[in-house]
Design a protein around this motif. Structure first.
Motif, PDB file in Angstrom:
ATOM      1  N   ALA A   1      36.446  31.628  48.009  1.00 51.93           N
ATOM      2  CA  ALA A   1      37.512  31.978  47.078  1.00 51.93           C
ATOM      3  C   ALA A   1      37.554  33.465  46.800  1.00 51.93           C
ATOM      4  O   ALA A   1      38.587  33.990  46.385  1.00 51.93           O
ATOM      5  CB  ALA A   1      37.328  31.215  45.763  1.00 51.93           C
ATOM      6  N   GLY A   2      36.449  34.174  47.026  1.00 47.63           N
ATOM      7  CA  GLY A   2      36.440  35.605  46.766  1.00 47.63           C
ATOM      8  C   GLY A   2      35.065  36.193  46.971  1.00 47.63           C
ATOM      9  O   GLY A   2      34.105  35.504  47.304  1.00 47.63           O
ATOM     10  N   VAL A   3      34.999  37.497  46.753  1.00 48.55           N
ATOM     11  CA  VAL A   3      33.759  38.254  46.912  1.00 48.55           C
ATOM     12  C   VAL A   3      33.251  38.640  45.528  1.00 48.55           C
ATOM     13  O   VAL A   3      34.010  39.129  44.683  1.00 48.55           O
ATOM     14  CB  VAL A   3      34.000  39.507  47.767  1.00 48.55           C
ATOM     15  N   GLU A   4      31.968  38.428  45.307  1.00 43.56           N
ATOM     16  CA  GLU A   4      31.339  38.851  44.056  1.00 43.56           C
ATOM     17  C   GLU A   4      30.995  40.339  44.172  1.00 43.56           C
ATOM     18  O   GLU A   4      30.340  40.770  45.142  1.00 43.56           O
ATOM     19  CB  GLU A   4      30.060  38.048  43.804  1.00 43.56           C
ATOM     20  N   VAL A   5      31.453  41.113  43.198  1.00 46.88           N
ATOM     21  CA  VAL A   5      31.282  42.574  43.243  1.00 46.88           C
ATOM     22  C   VAL A   5      30.722  43.048  41.905  1.00 46.88           C
ATOM     23  O   VAL A   5      31.133  42.586  40.840  1.00 46.88           O
ATOM     24  CB  VAL A   5      32.625  43.272  43.532  1.00 46.88           C
ATOM     25  N   ARG A   6      29.774  43.974  41.993  1.00 47.05           N
ATOM     26  CA  ARG A   6      29.278  44.625  40.779  1.00 47.05           C
ATOM     27  C   ARG A   6      28.947  46.083  41.101  1.00 47.05           C
ATOM     28  O   ARG A   6      28.219  46.364  42.062  1.00 47.05           O
ATOM     29  CB  ARG A   6      28.043  43.907  40.236  1.00 47.05           C
TER      30      ARG A   6
ATOM     31  N   LEU B   1      29.267  35.810  47.528  1.00 45.46           N
ATOM     32  CA  LEU B   1      30.533  35.093  47.645  1.00 45.46           C
ATOM     33  C   LEU B   1      30.668  34.069  46.533  1.00 45.46           C
ATOM     34  O   LEU B   1      29.667  33.544  46.021  1.00 45.46           O
ATOM     35  CB  LEU B   1      30.610  34.368  48.999  1.00 45.46           C
ATOM     36  N   ARG B   2      31.915  33.777  46.188  1.00 47.36           N
ATOM     37  CA  ARG B   2      32.194  32.626  45.331  1.00 47.36           C
ATOM     38  C   ARG B   2      33.097  31.683  46.112  1.00 47.36           C
ATOM     39  O   ARG B   2      33.886  32.108  46.960  1.00 47.36           O
ATOM     40  CB  ARG B   2      32.822  33.034  44.010  1.00 47.36           C
ATOM     41  N   PHE B   3      32.995  30.392  45.823  1.00 51.62           N
ATOM     42  CA  PHE B   3      33.662  29.363  46.612  1.00 51.62           C
ATOM     43  C   PHE B   3      34.641  28.580  45.756  1.00 51.62           C
ATOM     44  O   PHE B   3      34.602  28.630  44.514  1.00 51.62           O
ATOM     45  CB  PHE B   3      32.613  28.442  47.240  1.00 51.62           C
ATOM     46  N   THR B   4      35.516  27.865  46.410  1.00 50.83           N
ATOM     47  CA  THR B   4      36.566  27.141  45.691  1.00 50.83           C
ATOM     48  C   THR B   4      36.020  26.032  44.807  1.00 50.83           C
ATOM     49  O   THR B   4      36.701  25.602  43.879  1.00 50.83           O
ATOM     50  CB  THR B   4      37.577  26.542  46.688  1.00 50.83           C
TER      51      THR B   4
ATOM     52  N   SER C   1      35.713  37.455  58.748  1.00 48.19           N
ATOM     53  CA  SER C   1      36.583  37.389  59.925  1.00 48.19           C
ATOM     54  C   SER C   1      37.801  36.523  59.694  1.00 48.19           C
ATOM     55  O   SER C   1      38.572  36.300  60.623  1.00 48.19           O
ATOM     56  CB  SER C   1      35.807  36.840  61.131  1.00 48.19           C
ATOM     57  N   VAL C   2      37.978  36.039  58.486  1.00 43.99           N
ATOM     58  CA  VAL C   2      39.144  35.219  58.181  1.00 43.99           C
ATOM     59  C   VAL C   2      40.358  36.109  58.006  1.00 43.99           C
ATOM     60  O   VAL C   2      40.228  37.333  57.810  1.00 43.99           O
ATOM     61  CB  VAL C   2      38.924  34.415  56.885  1.00 43.99           C
ATOM     62  N   PRO C   3      41.575  35.547  58.104  1.00 48.82           N
ATOM     63  CA  PRO C   3      42.753  36.349  57.755  1.00 48.82           C
ATOM     64  C   PRO C   3      42.576  36.965  56.378  1.00 48.82           C
ATOM     65  O   PRO C   3      42.144  36.303  55.435  1.00 48.82           O
ATOM     66  CB  PRO C   3      43.894  35.335  57.788  1.00 48.82           C
ATOM     67  N   LEU C   4      42.910  38.225  56.243  1.00 51.54           N
ATOM     68  CA  LEU C   4      42.564  38.971  55.052  1.00 51.54           C
ATOM     69  C   LEU C   4      43.118  38.422  53.750  1.00 51.54           C
ATOM     70  O   LEU C   4      42.542  38.666  52.701  1.00 51.54           O
ATOM     71  CB  LEU C   4      42.995  40.433  55.233  1.00 51.54           C
ATOM     72  N   PRO C   5      44.241  37.680  53.726  1.00 50.02           N
ATOM     73  CA  PRO C   5      44.723  37.175  52.435  1.00 50.02           C
ATOM     74  C   PRO C   5      43.728  36.269  51.729  1.00 50.02           C
ATOM     75  O   PRO C   5      43.859  36.023  50.534  1.00 50.02           O
ATOM     76  CB  PRO C   5      45.996  36.391  52.815  1.00 50.02           C
ATOM     77  N   TYR C   6      42.710  35.775  52.422  1.00 52.00           N
ATOM     78  CA  TYR C   6      41.748  34.897  51.776  1.00 52.00           C
ATOM     79  C   TYR C   6      40.756  35.661  50.912  1.00 52.00           C
ATOM     80  O   TYR C   6      39.881  35.064  50.289  1.00 52.00           O
ATOM     81  CB  TYR C   6      41.004  34.056  52.824  1.00 52.00           C
ATOM     82  N   LEU C   7      40.849  36.986  50.879  1.00 55.72           N
ATOM     83  CA  LEU C   7      39.976  37.793  50.046  1.00 55.72           C
ATOM     84  C   LEU C   7      40.806  38.512  48.996  1.00 55.72           C
ATOM     85  O   LEU C   7      41.996  38.740  49.179  1.00 55.72           O
ATOM     86  CB  LEU C   7      39.219  38.802  50.911  1.00 55.72           C
ATOM     87  N   PRO C   8      40.198  38.873  47.867  1.00 55.26           N
ATOM     88  CA  PRO C   8      40.964  39.507  46.788  1.00 55.26           C
ATOM     89  C   PRO C   8      41.617  40.804  47.243  1.00 55.26           C
ATOM     90  O   PRO C   8      41.024  41.583  47.987  1.00 55.26           O
ATOM     91  CB  PRO C   8      39.889  39.779  45.718  1.00 55.26           C
TER      92      PRO C   8
END
Length: 507
Positions: free
Chosen positions: A252-257, A264-267, A280-287
């Motif tokens: 679902a996204g990348v954990e950033v600090r 990573l965080r998941f659905t 390597s996924v299509p970029l829309p899957y990341l924030p």
């Protein structure tokens, strides 16, 4: 040793996972689907088997390098590679046919002279000589090194002839018209290489001539057992290097600090810690805030690129001896064919003379129940599936009632020029549209990413592999150096070296 999370389990993802694990890192691959390989899939039924993605391989040296760098067994000990000869047969609207030998400049010249008349082969060869200059000038910065200053690559390096006061480099279609003697068959041949990669030759830079140059210089290869066997071998190499695969794991996204990746965080709400994320996924899957600046669409790095419609056909009757592995049936009305793919108003199925199709007929016992049957795959470059995010009305609705079936029937009508009696021999067919590709791989609209090319003001360059966030990298078709099986392996080599602290690339 670092903890590395790889997002996606396609070819680029598995390639980078194998390289990083060989370097001593702890690597976990997260894949939303239930299997690996991404677009390199396999469809089986009733003893027939078909590749659902690319059916042939260019530049196998990329995967030879990968297997050498990640284990003792070289590529040829893991899969069976065979050069296809001829590289392809081309059928034109006037009834002309020509078979092009694999990786033989003199053979291609002779074949085109025989088909198009004296001089046809030399004119074609002259274009590819100029394409070789493109290749030698841009190979490293375009394909083998991290993306740098896009300025030099924004200019088209094709050294074509200049006429009059032309102030811009020619498009590929203009090269076809100006440098191939005005022969519409030769023009169709050159333009097809762009179309096959999802590019409109009327707007593609002249540097796209490098695409036929690569095939005709380095050869075209088939993996025995189908291209899926290459994905199987790469997955096995990853497992041998202790890479962990977690399927059904949707990011679902990348954990950033503090400007650094934490994991990573998941659905499903869970998280996983990681020092490095290679996506390597299509970029829309990341924030969106994690994405690098890119030409084209900043979310995807894409420009509403088209997809593929594929029809797998199970046939009764054996494959005739001497049949070409790949045959291309060229549209009589090239302009109408390109308008249907790249223009607007695509509500209707195109006429048979406005459709170019490729026909794959591999001589592979693994693809058929016995020698009394044949597995044939028919493909066409088509508009992507229309989605809410598609710009300017790009794409068409592949879920519309019976459209996919009607289009598949038209494809087979055209393909019968290459396979006489195809529909009388048909046992069954399986149709895969861009909508199916979107559902299976997550690629928006079922688009197939095109390879990076110089020229066009940089519009065909991809987002860089390194991002502004420490520890976050992109690879695969939607990042530098773009789409295609060789490019997947190249992007993995670049990212693996960047993670290791190197300049990027395979060394």
């Amino acid at each position: 040793m670092g903890r590395i999370a790889v997002v996606g389990a396609g070819m680029a993802a598995m390639a980078v996972a194998a390289r990083l694990a060989t370097g001593g890192h702890e690597v976990v691959v997260h894949e939303r689907a239930e299997t690996y390989g991404g677009a390199v899939g396999r469809y089986t039924r009733d003893g027939f088997a078909f590749d659902t993605g690319p059916g042939l391989l260019v530049l196998p040296a990329v995967y030879r390098d990968l297997f050498v760098k990640t284990g003792r067994e070289p590529l040829e000990e893991c899969v069976g590679l065979a050069q296809v000869d001829p590289a392809g047969r081309h059928l034109f609207a006037d009834g002309t046919g020509v078979s092009l030998p694999n990786a033989s400049r003199s053979g291609v010249i002779g074949a085109l002279d025989a088909a198009f008349g004296p001089g046809g082969g030399e004119r074609w060869s002259d274009v590819l000589v100029r394409a070789r200059e493109v290749w030698e000038g841009v190979r490293r910065p375009l394909l083998e090194e991290p993306a740098g200053d896009p300025g030099p690559l924004a200019r088209d390096p094709y050294p074509g002839r200049r006429r009059g006061l032309r102030r811009r480099p020619p498009y590929l279609a203009e090269v076809a018209a100006d440098e191939l003697g005005g022969d519409p068959r030769a023009a169709a041949l050159l333009e097809w290489y762009a179309l096959a990669y999802g590019l409109d030759p009327r707007t593609a830079p002249a540097a796209a001539a490098v695409l036929p140059y690569l095939e005709q210089s380095f050869g075209l290869w088939y993996v025995r057992g189908g291209m899926r066997a290459l994905a199987d071998a790469l997955h096995a190499r990853c497992r041998a290097r202790k890479v962990e695969f977690r399927f059904g794991s949707e990011v679902a996204g990348v954990e950033v600090r503090g400007g650094e990746v934490q994991g990573l965080r998941f659905t499903d709400g869970s998280t996983a810690a990681a020092d490095v994320v290679a996506a390597s996924v299509p970029l829309p899957y990341l924030p969106q805030e994690t994405l690098p600046a890119a030409t084209g669409d900043p979310l995807t790095g894409a420009r509403d690129e088209p997809g593929r419609c594929t029809v797998h056909v199970a046939l009764r009757g054996s494959r005739p001896a001497g049949t070409a592995h790949r045959t291309v049936v060229h549209a009589a009305d090239r302009g109408a064919a390109l308008d249907w793919v790249f223009g607007r108003g695509r509500a209707e199925v195109p006429a048979a003379d406005a459709l170019t199709v490729g026909v794959l007929r591999p001589d592979d016992p693994a693809g058929r129940p016995d020698d009394g049957h044949e597995a044939v795959t028919v493909t066409a470059t088509v508009p992507r599936h229309a989605t809410a995010g598609a710009r300017h009305g790009a794409g068409r609705d592949w879920s519309a009632d019976r459209f996919a079936d009607a289009f598949a029937e038209r494809m087979l009508q055209v393909a019968e020029r290459a396979v006489p009696g195809l529909r009388e021999r048909e046992l069954w067919r399986e149709v895969r549209t861009p909508l199916d590709v979107e559902r299976e791989t997550g690629a928006a609209g079922g688009s197939v990413p095109v390879p990076s090319l110089p020229g066009a003001g940089g519009a065909l360059l991809r987002p860089p592999n390194r991002t502004a966030l420490k520890g976050l990298y992109f690879l695969g078709g939607w990042a530098h150096p773009g789409g295609g099986l060789p490019h997947a392996g190249m992007s993995a080599a670049i990212v693996a070296d960047l993670v290791a602290g190197g300049p990027g690339g395979s060394r």
